[in-house]
Design an enzyme around this catalytic site. Sequence first.
Site, PDB file in Angstrom:
ATOM      1  N   HIS A 417      87.492  22.766  98.489  1.00 58.42           N
ATOM      2  CA  HIS A 417      87.157  22.584  99.905  1.00 58.42           C
ATOM      3  C   HIS A 417      85.660  22.718 100.123  1.00 58.42           C
ATOM      4  CE1 HIS A 417      86.362  26.875 100.617  1.00 58.42           C
ATOM      5  NE2 HIS A 417      87.474  27.150  99.918  1.00 58.42           N
ATOM      6  N   CYS A 433      88.974  30.027  95.498  1.00 58.87           N
ATOM      7  CA  CYS A 433      88.907  28.578  95.666  1.00 58.87           C
ATOM      8  C   CYS A 433      87.652  28.000  94.996  1.00 58.87           C
ATOM      9  CB  CYS A 433      88.899  28.210  97.150  1.00 58.87           C
ATOM     10  SG  CYS A 433      90.512  28.424  97.949  1.00 58.87           S
TER      11      CYS A 433
END
Length: 496
Positions: A417, A433
């Site tokens: 992301h 992440c």
Amino acid sequence: MIRRSQRFRHYLDDNLIRLHKNLFISPSDPQYYEKVIRYLDARSPEAHYNLGQNFRIKGNRKRALFHYKEALKTYPSPYYSAANRAVYEMNQEEAAATTALQHAGAIGDEKRKPLLPPLMKALLITLLVLNLILCALYFIDSPVKKVISSLKVWPVGAEVTYETVDKPYIMYFPPQVKQEEMEAALQKQAVALTKDDPEQNVVLYGLLSSDARDQGKTLLLTNEELIKSAVVTAQYHPGSDRTVKIRFLNSQLNQHQPLSAIGANLVRTALAAYHKEYDVYPGSVEALVQDYPQNFLSFIPVEPNSSSNVIHLAEDDSGGWVYDPFADGLDHIFYPNVSGGSEMPYEPFYINVDKQAHNLKFISGDRLLYQAAIGLGANDSTPEGDFYVQDRVIKPQGRHPNVFGDAGLGLGNIALHGTNERDSIGEDRSLGCVRLSNEDVGQLYTFVPKGMEVHIGSATRLAKGLTPVADMQELIPAEQPAIVQTPAHQIFNWLG
């Protein structure tokens, strides 16, 4: 061998070969090879070669040549060179016999006929001199000429050739190279490669490469998979060829073949993911471009040769794409609607995340579609392994505003992301992440299909010599479908 109709084994059965149904024959049968051709394999190079040998011994030249040429139609085979040599020897024998007969006839005529009149003799001498001059001009001319055959099959015949050593090479050209420049370079290089060893048969495969380090290089072919990407071939053997034979493959695809393959493999990767989820291919390609969570793709890419993304049911070379959900293999299920489009192999898209280098590479086959610097989880919290894109979301909502940046590709508990903290790129600050800049995640999101594989770990699985692709934006249609890719009121609980 015991046949069904007999109860006991016969001592001759071990010497019999079954040719057809109830036909058994011994290899010692004088008509063995005729029966092999008639009942077993009409193209058998072994049978045709041996029949040629038999007829040659009997003095039946016409039948011998017929069977030798039939053996030459199967290549490669253990009998190809022997049949080729036999044809050459028989032609030489015929030429020698013809010369001997002509010489004997001339002597007999000289005894029987009066000398030619002086005027006729002078005319014959003049014609002979003119022929000698023409032959001299022909042979003085350069022995190397170009022969360009675009989308045509080379003639196949009983042309006499000698056994040679094939030397395959690859030669790289820039994608924007002009056809005339490619022809001249191939011709020059083919001649140069045979100067040191005139006995070798040079075969050059021309490939397009966007990497400036490869362009202009000529290397020995070590990976036969590269032949599939060749856009042109050149062949030259100075011992038997007076020309460098240049053949363009799929000339309509010369300029855009890499982009056509990328566009096709983008959709193929999405189709594979759809089939994995539903155990069936969609009725139409448009089913891949729907609102979240069915947004396997954001758009159907443009086919670069025709600038069209229209879907056709069958190939008619009018541009766009062909989609046949009942075909065998993804390379025939979806492909460019241009000549040779179905020959493009399926090379699925995937992403490799190199944790040690803090780098992400987006790849298809040996092409590097995109790469970007990344940020990872603190204390080595980013897991390693093979993941699949489960969610494609624009502006994903998290527990805190803007925590996932402009776009996210969900992999389960983690995601690729965007981030507003640009200084975290290259660092280990996230909760697990993989972070990218908003610009990079936007570029990736455009071309990453749902269901695509993402490998997190090291660069060990990367292909060597990846060729960068810089013009993928040409695949984006001018008008994109209006689909919802930001689910309302849905909170994503990625680690962040």
